[in-house]
Design an enzyme around this catalytic site. Structure first.
Site, PDB file in Angstrom:
ATOM      1  N   HIS A  56       5.567   5.087   2.574  1.00 53.59           N
ATOM      2  CA  HIS A  56       5.570   3.637   2.742  1.00 53.59           C
ATOM      3  C   HIS A  56       5.602   3.262   4.216  1.00 53.59           C
ATOM      4  CE1 HIS A  56       9.873   3.005   3.875  1.00 53.59           C
ATOM      5  NE2 HIS A  56      10.019   4.165   3.277  1.00 53.59           N
ATOM      6  N   CYS A  62       8.834   3.281   7.555  1.00 47.88           N
ATOM      7  CA  CYS A  62       9.783   4.286   7.078  1.00 47.88           C
ATOM      8  C   CYS A  62      10.687   4.729   8.218  1.00 47.88           C
ATOM      9  CB  CYS A  62       9.029   5.485   6.499  1.00 47.88           C
ATOM     10  SG  CYS A  62      10.130   6.785   5.885  1.00 47.88           S
ATOM     11  N   ARG A 118      13.739  -0.527  -0.348  1.00 45.95           N
ATOM     12  CA  ARG A 118      12.670  -1.497  -0.568  1.00 45.95           C
ATOM     13  C   ARG A 118      11.543  -0.940  -1.437  1.00 45.95           C
ATOM     14  NH1 ARG A 118      12.031  -2.334   5.785  1.00 45.95           N
ATOM     15  NH2 ARG A 118      12.287  -0.076   5.552  1.00 45.95           N
ATOM     16  N   CYS A 175      10.408   7.738  -1.268  1.00 46.16           N
ATOM     17  CA  CYS A 175      11.461   7.626  -0.271  1.00 46.16           C
ATOM     18  C   CYS A 175      12.687   6.949  -0.871  1.00 46.16           C
ATOM     19  CB  CYS A 175      10.949   6.839   0.944  1.00 46.16           C
ATOM     20  SG  CYS A 175      12.096   6.813   2.345  1.00 46.16           S
ATOM     21  N   ASP A 217      14.308   4.779   0.509  1.00 47.15           N
ATOM     22  CA  ASP A 217      14.312   3.410   1.021  1.00 47.15           C
ATOM     23  C   ASP A 217      14.533   2.384  -0.096  1.00 47.15           C
ATOM     24  OD1 ASP A 217      13.278   0.794   2.072  1.00 47.15           O
ATOM     25  OD2 ASP A 217      12.814   2.006   3.814  1.00 47.15           O
TER      26      ASP A 217
END
Lengths: 220, 206
Positions: A101, A104, A49, A45, A47
């Site tokens: 994850h 999400c 993080r 992803c 993302d």
């Protein structure tokens, strides 16, 4: 100001990092420039993080990486298919990991849309500017398959949908022309599904894995 | 062997990393679960040698990322556009950095292809289609492979600037910038090409 401190900071951090690497492992960059031989393609992803090389403490050169919203593998997407073509066809990478994850945003939006709920409660503390996906947008189109999964399995919680998503994307990868061709030509290639738990920082093998002989019952 | 040491070592490294972080900063992971507020979107290459957070010594939560072959932004590509939309409209990033790199296999392939006359038929593989615009760019100017890397970054900056996402953000008065960088693999160093575009730059020739 054109370059506020964020940009300057990133560039400064990079210079410092490059110096540390060269001091610790002289010739690292020169060797890097000769070519890459990663053994893993990470489909993850976007993302912020979940930076694959940080969370696996990997040096540059280890993980070939494609990151998009909610770690999708869409059948007709030239973007990911060109990544697969290069990774598998040219670099002969033997392992593909699809990594979902927890928490999400893409999964949360899809879940909310499928349940006719306003996504706001998922994003109240997340700092998102707008908690809805604009109709007719690229983002809406992008999340459509994931929303369809949510509709087809309405009993799944948001996090369960995230896991179901990983499995669905693994299936998407193994159905791709590139992977089918690789297996037809007896190329060493396995596809795995993993999950990253933001709360603990731990990567977990979901036990979803496919190889040339089909689904692999057990991992490790 | 199906599950060889490469994957096992990634998972083992991850466990050690998580333990180290937990020890050094006990609240870090809990903080991550509350949300993300990255200020930067990195559009880079899938190349294993250019992991954005490692080369900038950044932490989880700092950089929202899209990496594809040769760091492309195609105007009709839902994948990249979805990332751009989410980054700019949902997360409110203030900087979009397009990062090309030296020794780019995609750029090298396009440079090589441009030395021969174009094929009469359109490319029929995803990679061929994906790299068609970059090959066209290579044909336009007589440039070496590393010049193509830079020209590519400039072209992608233009592509991002022209998206409805960026234009819409600027119309709303958002202070968001688009930058073009090149990562020099031989030195591990990022180089700003100085082609940044922000709100109020109007017609910018990049």
């Amino acid at each position: 100001m054109l370059h506020d401190h964020i940009i300057a900071q990133l560039l400064a951090q990079n210079k410092e990092w490059a110096q540390v690497v060269e001091n610790t492992d002289p010739g690292f960059f020169e060797r890097s420039a000769q070519g890459q031989e990663p053994k893993v393609l990470w489909i993850g992803c976007s993302d912020s993080r979940v930076p694959e090389s940080v969370i696996t403490a990997s040096m540059p050169g280890v993980i070939f990486t494609h990151r998009n919203i909610a770690n999708q593998c869409h059948h007709a997407d030239d973007n990911i298919n060109s990544v697969l073509e290069y990774a598998v066809g040219t670099l002969k990478i033997p392992h593909i990991v699809v990594v979902g994850h927890s928490k999400c945003g893409g999964v949360a939006h899809a879940w909310a849309t499928a349940h006719d709920e306003h996504p706001h409660r998922f994003f109240a503390n997340w700092g998102d500017l707008i908690p809805f996906v604009k109709a007719g947008s690229a983002l809406e189109r992008w999340l459509a398959p994931l929303t369809a999964i949510a509709r087809a399995q309405p009993d799944l919680s948001v996090e369960e949908l995230g896991i179901a998503n990983v499995r669905a994307q693994v299936l998407g990868v193994i159905k791709s022309k590139v992977v089918k061709k690789a297996w037809e030509e007896d190329q060493e290639l396995w596809i795995h599904g993993w999950e990253y738990d933001l709360a603990t920082g731990h990567l977990r093998d979901l036990g979803i894995a496919f190889g040339p002989e089909g689904e692999v019952a057990e991992t490790v | 062997m199906f599950y060889d040491h490469v994957l096992a070592s990634l998972l083992a490294n991850n466990k050690q990393w998580a333990a180290d972080v937990q020890k050094a900063e006990p609240g870090f992971f809990e903080q991550c679960t509350k949300g993300q507020a990255p200020k930067v979107l990195w559009i880079g290459c899938a190349d294993s040698r250019v992991p954005e957070s490692v080369v900038t010594a950044s932490r989880p939560g700092d950089i929202f990322v899209h990496r594809n072959i040769a760091n492309q932004i195609h105007p009709d590509d839902d994948s990249a556009l979805a990332v751009l939309t989410y980054a700019v409209e949902h997360l409110g990033v203030t900087h979009v950095v397009i990062v090309g790199h030296t020794q780019c296999g995609g750029a090298a392939a396009c440079h090589a292809a441009a030395q021969s006359p174009p094929s009469p038929s359109a490319p029929d593989t995803p990679l061929g289609r994906w790299l068609a615009p970059l090959t066209d760019l290579a044909r336009e100017g007589k440039m070496g492979p590393e010049e193509l890397v830079e020209a590519n970054v400039r072209a992608q900056v233009r592509n991002v600037v022209e998206t409805a996402v960026m234009q819409g953000a600027w119309e709303k008065g958002r202070d968001v910038w688009v930058h073009g960088w090149v990562y020099e693999i031989e030195k591990g160093e990022l180089r700003d090409l100085g082609v940044s575009v922000g709100r109020g730059d109007g017609e910018v020739v990049v």
